[in-house]
Design a protein around this motif. Structure first.
Motif, PDB file in Angstrom:
ATOM      1  N   ILE A 118      77.572  33.536  20.892  1.00 25.17           N
ATOM      2  CA  ILE A 118      76.924  32.649  20.557  1.00 25.17           C
ATOM      3  C   ILE A 118      75.498  32.936  21.772  1.00 25.17           C
ATOM      4  N   PRO A 119      74.472  33.478  21.422  1.00 26.07           N
ATOM      5  CA  PRO A 119      73.828  33.692  22.417  1.00 26.07           C
ATOM      6  C   PRO A 119      72.765  32.711  23.504  1.00 26.07           C
ATOM      7  N   GLY A 120      72.772  31.078  22.112  1.00 23.50           N
ATOM      8  CA  GLY A 120      72.056  30.358  22.599  1.00 23.50           C
ATOM      9  C   GLY A 120      70.383  30.782  22.270  1.00 23.50           C
ATOM     10  N   PRO A 121      69.348  29.980  22.434  1.00 28.14           N
ATOM     11  CA  PRO A 121      69.562  28.692  23.392  1.00 28.14           C
ATOM     12  C   PRO A 121      70.365  27.760  22.524  1.00 28.14           C
ATOM     13  N   PHE A 122      70.975  26.320  23.629  1.00 22.07           N
ATOM     14  CA  PHE A 122      71.891  25.271  23.406  1.00 22.07           C
ATOM     15  C   PHE A 122      71.156  24.700  23.679  1.00 22.07           C
ATOM     16  N   GLN A 123      71.416  22.935  22.197  1.00 24.70           N
ATOM     17  CA  GLN A 123      70.772  22.027  22.534  1.00 24.70           C
ATOM     18  C   GLN A 123      71.227  20.353  22.721  1.00 24.70           C
ATOM     19  N   LEU A 124      71.659  19.338  23.438  1.00 20.92           N
ATOM     20  CA  LEU A 124      72.947  18.461  23.706  1.00 20.92           C
ATOM     21  C   LEU A 124      71.749  17.176  24.266  1.00 20.92           C
ATOM     22  N   ASP A 125      73.257  16.274  23.239  1.00 17.73           N
ATOM     23  CA  ASP A 125      72.337  15.011  23.212  1.00 17.73           C
ATOM     24  C   ASP A 125      73.685  14.021  22.872  1.00 17.73           C
ATOM     25  N   GLU A 126      73.310  12.936  23.420  1.00 18.38           N
ATOM     26  CA  GLU A 126      74.192  11.774  22.592  1.00 18.38           C
ATOM     27  C   GLU A 126      74.342  10.916  22.099  1.00 18.38           C
ATOM     28  N   LEU A 127      74.730  10.549  20.757  1.00 14.22           N
ATOM     29  CA  LEU A 127      74.295   9.791  20.043  1.00 14.22           C
ATOM     30  C   LEU A 127      75.457   8.581  20.294  1.00 14.22           C
ATOM     31  N   VAL A 140      78.665  10.307  22.175  1.00 10.94           N
ATOM     32  CA  VAL A 140      78.945  10.605  20.925  1.00 10.94           C
ATOM     33  C   VAL A 140      78.411  12.345  21.456  1.00 10.94           C
ATOM     34  N   PRO A 141      78.503  13.204  22.809  1.00 10.69           N
ATOM     35  CA  PRO A 141      77.773  14.136  22.589  1.00 10.69           C
ATOM     36  C   PRO A 141      78.346  15.113  21.261  1.00 10.69           C
ATOM     37  N   VAL A 142      76.371  16.029  21.548  1.00  4.94           N
ATOM     38  CA  VAL A 142      76.650  16.593  20.268  1.00  4.94           C
ATOM     39  C   VAL A 142      75.949  17.695  20.707  1.00  4.94           C
ATOM     40  N   LEU A 143      76.539  18.965  20.094  1.00  7.85           N
ATOM     41  CA  LEU A 143      76.175  20.570  21.111  1.00  7.85           C
ATOM     42  C   LEU A 143      75.896  21.616  19.690  1.00  7.85           C
ATOM     43  N   ILE A 144      74.576  21.635  20.569  1.00  2.74           N
ATOM     44  CA  ILE A 144      74.243  22.817  18.792  1.00  2.74           C
ATOM     45  C   ILE A 144      73.377  24.154  19.092  1.00  2.74           C
ATOM     46  N   GLU A 145      73.816  24.967  18.384  1.00  6.34           N
ATOM     47  CA  GLU A 145      72.893  26.336  18.744  1.00  6.34           C
ATOM     48  C   GLU A 145      71.740  25.866  17.802  1.00  6.34           C
ATOM     49  N   ILE A 248      68.234  18.878  17.528  1.00  9.05           N
ATOM     50  CA  ILE A 248      69.009  18.296  18.017  1.00  9.05           C
ATOM     51  C   ILE A 248      69.091  16.806  17.474  1.00  9.05           C
ATOM     52  N   ASN A 249      68.014  16.194  18.079  1.00 11.65           N
ATOM     53  CA  ASN A 249      67.828  15.091  17.034  1.00 11.65           C
ATOM     54  C   ASN A 249      67.543  14.851  15.245  1.00 11.65           C
TER      55      ASN A 249
END
Ligand SMILES: [Zn+2]
Length: 333
Positions: A118-127, A140-145, A248-249
């Motif tokens: 999966i080339p990305g870019p990726f986004q990360l945030d913690e809820l 709860v860190p969540v990582l998405i493409e 990510i939001n």
């Protein structure tokens, strides 16, 4: 007609390297849980008998017919008790099925990601949420493409309650800590866990977008080395569609919408964080493989990042066992 791809006995040579004709057909039987007959087989190498059921994820269950509806309910923002009422089964049945769904979902996602690029870019945030009471927050860190909203990984870690506290709240926290000990803050461990997933899945350079929390940059460089590119955006910016962190939001807002235990001011709050983790595994698979990226598109996030060839129905996701890793039975292409 069902054809077994390997012997289900993991120690049998026909499990790892099944040769053509390793089995003979051995009649049928009628299980109590199904209306149609199930074919039986015998392995020529180990001599053990098995059936089509041996390859099913729901083998041994008395009520496999509730599984797909149970998956739907787990992401329909109801508590486990309400799911049991809707399905007209005992609460204990849903609790056991919840644990089964979570194990299966984690294996399913891991098997699809094995060998994926999966080339990305990726986004990360913690809820943030909490377990049992407000003095036991969790992160709860969540990582998405970014483009597909494919959820790559989630994790759960304890946090110590911080922020503005009234004198009364400070006292309550002191009482709580006198009883349970000072609560550790494991944001670092949890974020490390989700970012580590990128090591095998993402080809360099790995672009990660997030808010300006320095921990993300530090861990990214530590885990991914020189191939890591960190782009930050201020967290205080208005959280609308024009916000660069909208994907990510939006994903985190959707998780709060799907999972009753993540809603704000809910009665369904998580009692133990391992259950939140289990629930996130279920939501991840449903969101990635069963649901369109938006309500209007039929394309799923997994299709968009070429991890799955098409959209899967919940029945298909739950059909075949996934606990044999790469040797698990394949899904229909
Ligand atoms: Zn065998």
């Amino acid at each position: 007609m069902f054809v077994p791809v390997r012997c289900p006995q993991t120690e049998c040579p026909a499990h790892r390297r099944p040769e053509p004709g390793f089995f003979v057909r051995d009649g049928f039987y009628r299980p109590l849980c199904r209306s149609h007959p199930v074919p039986r087989f015998r392995c020529r190498f180990c001599g053990r008998g098995f059936s089509r059921q041996s390859f099913r994820a729901d083998r041994g269950q008395k009520k496999p017919f509730i599984n797909a509806a149970c998956l739907d309910l787990m992401v329909a923002c109801v508590g486990l008790r309400q799911a049991a009422r809707v399905l007209r089964v005992a609460r204990r049945t849903v609790e056991r099925r919840f644990a089964w769904l979570a194990r299966h979902a984690a294996d399913f996602q891991a098997n699809r990601l094995a060998g994926a690029r999966i080339p990305g870019p990726f986004q990360l945030d913690e809820l943030e949420s909490f377990e049992a009471n407000r003095y036991q927050p969790v992160t709860v860190p969540v990582l998405i493409e970014r483009a597909s909203l494919f959820i790559v990984a989630t994790a759960v870690g304890p946090l110590r309650r911080k922020g503005r506290l009234t004198p009364r709240q400070l006292l309550r926290r002191a009482e709580h800590e006198a009883l349970h000990g000072r609560r550790p803050s494991e944001s670092r461990r949890a974020v490390h866990e989700v970012l580590s997933r990128l090591r095998t899945v993402a080809p360099a350079p790995v672009v990660l977008e997030s808010d300006q929390k320095p921990l993300y940059g530090r861990l990214g460089r530590e885990i991914l080395g020189n191939g890591f590119v960190w782009r930050t955006h201020p967290a205080a910016a208005r959280r609308d569609r024009r916000n660069p962190l909208f994907p990510i939001n939006h994903t985190n807002a959707r998780l709060r919408h799907f999972l009753a235990r993540l809603r704000r001011r809910t009665w369904c709050v998580t009692k133990k964080r391992v259950r939140l983790r289990a629930h996130l595994a279920i939501a991840t698979v449903w969101s990635n493989f069963c649901r369109g990226v938006t309500n209007r598109t039929g394309t799923t996030p997994a299709q968009a990042v070429a991890v799955a060839p098409r959209r899967y129905r919940p029945e298909e996701v739950l059909a075949w066992r996934q606990d044999w890793g790469p040797l698990s039975p394949p899904l229909r292409p």
